[in-house]
Design an enzyme around this catalytic site. Structure first.
Site, mmCIF file in Angstrom:
data_model
loop_
_atom_site.group_PDB
_atom_site.id
_atom_site.type_symbol
_atom_site.label_atom_id
_atom_site.label_comp_id
_atom_site.label_asym_id
_atom_site.label_seq_id
_atom_site.Cartn_x
_atom_site.Cartn_y
_atom_site.Cartn_z
ATOM 1 N N HIS A 278 26.282 62.488 -31.385
ATOM 2 C CA HIS A 278 27.353 63.096 -30.575
ATOM 3 C C HIS A 278 28.727 62.663 -31.097
ATOM 4 O O HIS A 278 29.640 62.393 -30.311
ATOM 5 C CB HIS A 278 27.208 62.701 -29.102
ATOM 6 C CG HIS A 278 26.141 63.460 -28.378
ATOM 7 N ND1 HIS A 278 26.317 64.752 -27.932
ATOM 8 C CD2 HIS A 278 24.871 63.119 -28.037
ATOM 9 C CE1 HIS A 278 25.202 65.169 -27.327
ATOM 10 N NE2 HIS A 278 24.309 64.202 -27.388
ATOM 11 N N ASP A 341 22.656 58.404 -26.679
ATOM 12 C CA ASP A 341 21.679 59.443 -26.333
ATOM 13 C C ASP A 341 21.462 60.428 -27.478
ATOM 14 O O ASP A 341 22.303 60.577 -28.357
ATOM 15 C CB ASP A 341 22.167 60.217 -25.097
ATOM 16 C CG ASP A 341 23.509 60.896 -25.339
ATOM 17 O OD1 ASP A 341 24.417 60.208 -25.830
ATOM 18 O OD2 ASP A 341 23.631 62.108 -25.079
ATOM 19 N N GLU A 342 20.312 61.074 -27.415
ATOM 20 C CA GLU A 342 19.989 62.242 -28.241
ATOM 21 C C GLU A 342 20.345 62.075 -29.718
ATOM 22 O O GLU A 342 21.087 62.886 -30.263
ATOM 23 C CB GLU A 342 20.717 63.480 -27.705
ATOM 24 C CG GLU A 342 20.305 63.850 -26.308
ATOM 25 C CD GLU A 342 20.937 65.148 -25.851
ATOM 26 O OE1 GLU A 342 20.203 66.019 -25.384
ATOM 27 O OE2 GLU A 342 22.181 65.289 -25.940
ATOM 28 N N VAL A 343 19.832 61.035 -30.324
ATOM 29 C CA VAL A 343 20.143 60.820 -31.731
ATOM 30 C C VAL A 343 19.031 61.416 -32.592
ATOM 31 O O VAL A 343 17.888 60.970 -32.527
ATOM 32 C CB VAL A 343 20.319 59.322 -32.039
ATOM 33 C CG1 VAL A 343 20.629 59.126 -33.510
ATOM 34 C CG2 VAL A 343 21.432 58.759 -31.171
#
Ligand code: TNX
Length: 527
Positions: A278, A341-343
């Protein structure tokens, strides 16, 4: 002629009224009315006795504090005075030493021996002659003022109404919060909210006794806080946003001002710079943070590319520590949120290595590290706080003795659509109507996670589809008040049917404040 028409229509009107009166209730049910007095979040105990013993508030009603009150208590008194006095510049009055509370006044008093009220609890007593708020700590006085505010009619929210006389029913409230962390998150990275809009949210958070404002300050689409040692972050990415909407960023001074404003409302700002994914906006500004050292394309759509910081290259940790250090010194904060998050695009080992190394940087600088659920897979310390949002690994952190913040997507994500016809918002975590936002049990959410591991709740407001302050408000209200009640009120004091009616009574207050709240069906909204 005119006279005759008027007479005839009068007769018709009288007949109509009579017809309506005598019609049996076979048609649509009479409109449901919300309760006259309703406090959100529901207090631990409350007795209200409207009628003869009501207290009358006029623009001249003084708010008084003890002769030896601290400046902090005086500041809460001044906040209350401005709320009720309908004029700017109203201040609390200090009683002369040795004098007692005058009649027709509102007194705020600290009593440190009232340990049962904790750091945030209060007792509010309204009698015909006097109003008193007592707390062990100043935050409790502030929350007592918020309850007093909700006992007053919605017109108290109109600042300049110089002729008003407001009636507050006799009441006795003793109230302490359930959870320590009662938060909301604003995503100012996908779209941007100017500082004054953030302050408005802070004021609205205070109305519902929230005490944390998590600011999501950077993401793929934009970077929103000045970092003096890395000026391109804002020079290149401070003005980009989804759909090329107008954007901006906060200078460190503006950020410090937001933090101070929040503190005056007993709200702690939790800054987040999402890493190591992100992060596209930073990579556009500084391509050397990437392993291939080439700038990615600017990304201004919903979603995000899998680009990450080059976590195996030592020099990126200079960037990480400069960012954390500058934000923490712009405005000292007890928490720092690293995202996490969300890597995509890193191995598990690389990801864990990043989280652990970043933790040592945060620890060295001082604040307590917070991160999204995924960070629990790394070897983090129990002092860190993990924010559960999805099917993530938060439970692992509870098992190591760490604390969790609960932000379950299917209940607490304020960016989800209310229903299938809501224009704003996303739907990956489901449609979240007010009932779904309210009717869940924090202690039953994660198997094996005891109440003692739950620091509190937080409702994130992601802003992929939200552009204006009005958009943000529409998604936040009334659902944010539902999460606020679950965070504040003891389990025995929550219940959908009762909340549904009490939130209805908040409609006129939110309307008086100009909040663009969603008039969701099934609630007896007051106007
Ligand atoms: C997931 S929640 C995300 C955000 C999005 C959000 C949209 C989380 C830690 N990551 O990047 O904005 O969904 O609902």
């Amino acid at each position: 002629m005119t006279h005759r028409i008027a007479q005839r229509s009068l007769a018709v009107a009288v007949l109509l009224v009579a017809a309506c009166r005598s019609t049996p209730r076979t048609g649509p049910a009479a409109a449901e009315r919300p309760p006259a007095y309703a406090i959100v979040p529901n207090p631990t105990t409350i007795e209200i006795a409207p009628g003869r013993d009501s207290f009358l508030v006029t623009p001249r009603t003084p708010v008084v504090v003890d002769a030896d009150a601290s400046s902090e208590v005086e500041a809460v008194g001044t906040y209350a005075a401005q709320l009720i006095a309908s004029r700017f510049g109203a201040t609390a009055q200090r009683l002369a030493a040795g004098t007692t509370q005058p009649d027709s006044s509102i007194a705020l008093r600290l009593d440190p021996t009232r340990a049962n009220l904790g750091a945030e609890g209060y007792e509010l007593t309204v009698r015909r002659t006097q109003v008193q708020i007592v707390a062990a700590q100043p935050a409790g006085l502030f929350y007592g003022v918020q309850t007093m505010r909700q006992l007053l009619p919605p017109s108290v929210e109109h600042i300049a109404s110089y002729t008003r006389r407001l009636v507050m029913p006799a009441a006795h409230v003793v109230d302490v919060p359930r959870f320590e962390w009662r938060g909301g998150m604003l995503d100012v990275a996908r779209h941007f909210l100017p500082a004054q809009d953030v302050k408005r949210f802070i004021d609205l958070y205070a109305l519902y006794k929230l005490n944390r404002l998590h600011l999501h300050l950077a993401d793929d689409q934009g970077w929103r806080i000045e970092i003096k040692s890395w000026p391109n972050l804002t020079a290149v990415s401070g003005n980009t946003a989804i759909g090329d909407a107008p954007a901006g960023f906060y200078t460190q001074e503006q950020y410090a001002d937001i933090v101070a404003y929040a503190r005056s409302r007993y709200i702690t700002v939790v800054p987040e710079i999402d890493m190591p994914g992100h992060i596209n906006a930073a990579l556009v500004a500084y391509p050397d943070l990437r392993c291939n050292r080439t700038a990615p394309e600017l990304f201004t759509r919903v979603g995000g590319p899998p680009n990450t910081l080059c976590v195996t290259r030592d020099s990126i940790y200079n960037f990480v520590s400069d960012v954390i250090r500058e934000i923490s010194s712009a405005a000292p904060a007890p928490y720092y949120h690293i995202g996490g998050d969300e890597v995509a695009g890193l191995t598990k080992e690389q990801y864990r290595g990043f989280v652990e190394r970043t933790q040592s940087i945060v620890d060295r600088i001082g604040p307590r590290m917070v991160g999204w659920g995924e960070i629990a897979t790394a070897n983090i310390s129990p002092r860190a706080i993990v924010q559960h949002w999805n099917r993530d690994s938060s439970e692992m952190h509870a098992q190591r003795g760490g604390k969790l913040i609960l932000s379950p997507g299917p209940h607490a994500y304020l960016d989800m659509k209310y229903d299938s016809v809501t224009v704003l918002g996303l739907r990956w975590a489901g449609l979240i109507d007010l009932h779904t936002a309210y009717d869940w049990n924090p202690t039953a959410l994660l198997p094996g996670v005891a109440e003692s591991s739950i620091l509190g709740l937080e409702a994130p407001l992601w802003a992929e589809t939200l552009v204006t302050r009005q958009d943000y408000e529409y998604m936040a209200f009334p659902r944010l008040a539902a999460i606020a009640e679950l965070a504040w009120s003891a389990p025995g004091r929550t219940g959908w049917e009762d909340f549904r009616r009490r939130i209805g009574a908040q409609g006129a207050r939110l309307a008086a404040l100009g909040v663009n709240f969603a008039r969701v069906p099934g609630v007896p909204w007051s106007w």
